[in-house]
Design a protein around this motif. Structure first.
Motif, PDB file in Angstrom:
ATOM      1  N   ASN A 184      -4.627   0.459  -2.719  1.00  0.00           N
ATOM      2  CA  ASN A 184      -4.341   1.847  -2.387  1.00  0.00           C
ATOM      3  C   ASN A 184      -4.940   2.235  -1.037  1.00  0.00           C
ATOM      4  O   ASN A 184      -5.850   1.577  -0.523  1.00  0.00           O
ATOM      5  CB  ASN A 184      -4.858   2.775  -3.484  1.00  0.00           C
ATOM      6  CG  ASN A 184      -4.023   2.678  -4.742  1.00  0.00           C
ATOM      7  OD1 ASN A 184      -2.883   2.248  -4.716  1.00  0.00           O
ATOM      8  ND2 ASN A 184      -4.611   3.067  -5.872  1.00  0.00           N
ATOM      9  N   SER A 185      -4.465   3.330  -0.480  1.00  0.00           N
ATOM     10  CA  SER A 185      -4.782   3.690   0.900  1.00  0.00           C
ATOM     11  C   SER A 185      -6.176   4.262   1.101  1.00  0.00           C
ATOM     12  O   SER A 185      -6.554   4.589   2.232  1.00  0.00           O
ATOM     13  CB  SER A 185      -3.748   4.689   1.428  1.00  0.00           C
ATOM     14  OG  SER A 185      -3.727   5.855   0.619  1.00  0.00           O
ATOM     15  N   THR A 212       0.862  -1.183   0.000  1.00  0.00           N
ATOM     16  CA  THR A 212       0.000   0.000   0.000  1.00  0.00           C
ATOM     17  C   THR A 212       0.895   1.229   0.000  1.00  0.00           C
ATOM     18  O   THR A 212       1.711   1.413   0.913  1.00  0.00           O
ATOM     19  CB  THR A 212      -0.919   0.033   1.238  1.00  0.00           C
ATOM     20  OG1 THR A 212      -1.842  -1.055   1.179  1.00  0.00           O
ATOM     21  CG2 THR A 212      -1.710   1.338   1.290  1.00  0.00           C
ATOM     22  N   THR A 263      -8.176   0.398   5.028  1.00  0.00           N
ATOM     23  CA  THR A 263      -7.351  -0.407   4.128  1.00  0.00           C
ATOM     24  C   THR A 263      -6.575  -1.466   4.913  1.00  0.00           C
ATOM     25  O   THR A 263      -6.547  -2.644   4.545  1.00  0.00           O
ATOM     26  CB  THR A 263      -6.366   0.489   3.349  1.00  0.00           C
ATOM     27  OG1 THR A 263      -7.094   1.541   2.704  1.00  0.00           O
ATOM     28  CG2 THR A 263      -5.602  -0.310   2.307  1.00  0.00           C
ATOM     29  N   MET A 268       3.173   7.762  -6.224  1.00  0.00           N
ATOM     30  CA  MET A 268       2.533   6.493  -5.920  1.00  0.00           C
ATOM     31  C   MET A 268       3.188   5.297  -6.598  1.00  0.00           C
ATOM     32  O   MET A 268       3.477   4.279  -5.963  1.00  0.00           O
ATOM     33  CB  MET A 268       1.051   6.547  -6.310  1.00  0.00           C
ATOM     34  CG  MET A 268       0.297   5.238  -6.068  1.00  0.00           C
ATOM     35  SD  MET A 268      -1.471   5.393  -6.387  1.00  0.00           S
ATOM     36  CE  MET A 268      -1.482   5.632  -8.168  1.00  0.00           C
ATOM     37  N   ASN A 321      -1.659  -5.150  -4.792  1.00  0.00           N
ATOM     38  CA  ASN A 321      -1.540  -3.764  -4.325  1.00  0.00           C
ATOM     39  C   ASN A 321      -2.925  -3.211  -4.040  1.00  0.00           C
ATOM     40  O   ASN A 321      -3.834  -3.353  -4.865  1.00  0.00           O
ATOM     41  CB  ASN A 321      -0.844  -2.893  -5.362  1.00  0.00           C
ATOM     42  CG  ASN A 321      -0.925  -1.410  -5.009  1.00  0.00           C
ATOM     43  OD1 ASN A 321      -1.690  -0.678  -5.619  1.00  0.00           O
ATOM     44  ND2 ASN A 321      -0.168  -0.982  -4.016  1.00  0.00           N
ATOM     45  N   THR A 371       1.292   5.179   0.488  1.00  0.00           N
ATOM     46  CA  THR A 371       0.548   6.189   1.240  1.00  0.00           C
ATOM     47  C   THR A 371       1.221   7.544   1.169  1.00  0.00           C
ATOM     48  O   THR A 371       2.439   7.657   1.056  1.00  0.00           O
ATOM     49  CB  THR A 371       0.418   5.800   2.733  1.00  0.00           C
ATOM     50  OG1 THR A 371       1.722   5.768   3.333  1.00  0.00           O
ATOM     51  CG2 THR A 371      -0.242   4.459   2.900  1.00  0.00           C
ATOM     52  N   SER A 390      -2.523   9.982   4.311  1.00  0.00           N
ATOM     53  CA  SER A 390      -3.696   9.115   4.194  1.00  0.00           C
ATOM     54  C   SER A 390      -4.320   8.760   5.542  1.00  0.00           C
ATOM     55  O   SER A 390      -4.987   7.733   5.662  1.00  0.00           O
ATOM     56  CB  SER A 390      -3.298   7.820   3.466  1.00  0.00           C
ATOM     57  OG  SER A 390      -2.689   8.080   2.226  1.00  0.00           O
TER      58      SER A 390
END
Length: 254
Positions: free
Chosen positions: A102-103, A17, A29, A82, A100, A19, A22
């Motif tokens: 994402n946050s 993840t 998450t 990112m 993967n 970040t 975030s």
């Protein structure tokens, strides 16, 4: 690319993840990884030196991951955005399979278990699945996954992607644009590796940020970027129509 080999028994799955500032969404998450039904997981949070409480939120979960038996690592240092952070996470992880999230998104509890079982049964190197998309007004819809002869992002869902680590190391994200994930997808399509599609919802995606801005300038910029990615990967000029169709749909449907 070599023909796909099966996975080992209960392979280690690494989740990354990326970040940056975030703190408001990261806990959801993290909880979605912690609550997975699959038992052999390594989780890496790769932070870009957040200036809010992101790292503190992540650190608060150390004990729970230890109790769950999951390897857990937090890295916080300057990065190039990112996709640079995701690349770093892939280099640092040890899993045979990598996902993967994402946050501001989250997995369904069975996501990793179903992905591993599917990759083994389908003997695929790379897979993706259906995605639940949540609009800003709280309503949602399912974006169904398909693998078509014509390359398109309309039925491909990056948050549900799981791939063998060797694939992601061979085709790292370019760190050039918002659509680096789609560039990787096109490269994987052309690589000859076996791609699988699972028609089950594995993840939830929040429809926010510049990838869904509803104004003409943002739509034009996104369309140009996507078109250049098609062209850089050897696709014809006709794919300009695909880019126009996708951005038009975003403007009309949200």
């Amino acid at each position: 690319m070599q023909k796909s080999r099966g996975l080992g028994l209960k392979p280690l799955v690494s989740i990354t993840t990326a970040t940056y500032n975030s703190e408001k969404t990261l806990a959801r998450t993290i909880e979605s990884v912690l609550s997975q039904t699959y038992d052999n997981i390594e989780y890496l949070i790769v932070d870009g030196m957040s200036r809010d409480g992101t790292v503190k939120v992540a650190e608060a979960y150390q004990k729970r991951f230890q109790e769950r038996g999951f390897a857990y690592r937090i890295v916080s240092e300057a990065d190039g955005g990112m996709y640079d952070a995701i690349n770093k996470g892939i280099r640092l992880c040890h899993g045979e399979v990598v996902g993967n999230i994402n946050s501001d998104d989250w997995y369904e509890p069975y996501a990793v278990e179903r992905a591993v079982a599917f990759m083994e049964s389908a003997k695929c190197d790379y897979m993706y699945a259906n995605l639940n998309i949540i609009r800003q007004d709280g309503t949602s819809f399912v974006k169904r996954a398909r693998l078509q002869k014509i390359a398109t992002s309309r039925h491909w869902n990056h948050p549900t992607q799981f791939a063998k680590r060797e694939i992601l190391c061979a085709y790292p994200y370019k760190v050039e644009s918002l659509h680096d994930d789609f560039d990787l997808f096109l490269k994987v399509r052309k690589s000859g590796c076996n791609i699988g599609v699972l028609n089950e919802v594995l993840a939830n995606f929040t429809m926010e940020g510049i990838s869904h801005e509803r104004n003409i300038r943002a739509a034009v910029n996104r369309g140009k970027c996507r078109y250049h990615i098609y062209r850089n990967n050897g696709y014809s000029r006709w794919y300009l129509l695909e880019c126009v169709m996708i951005e038009s749909a975003k403007m009309i449907l949200g």
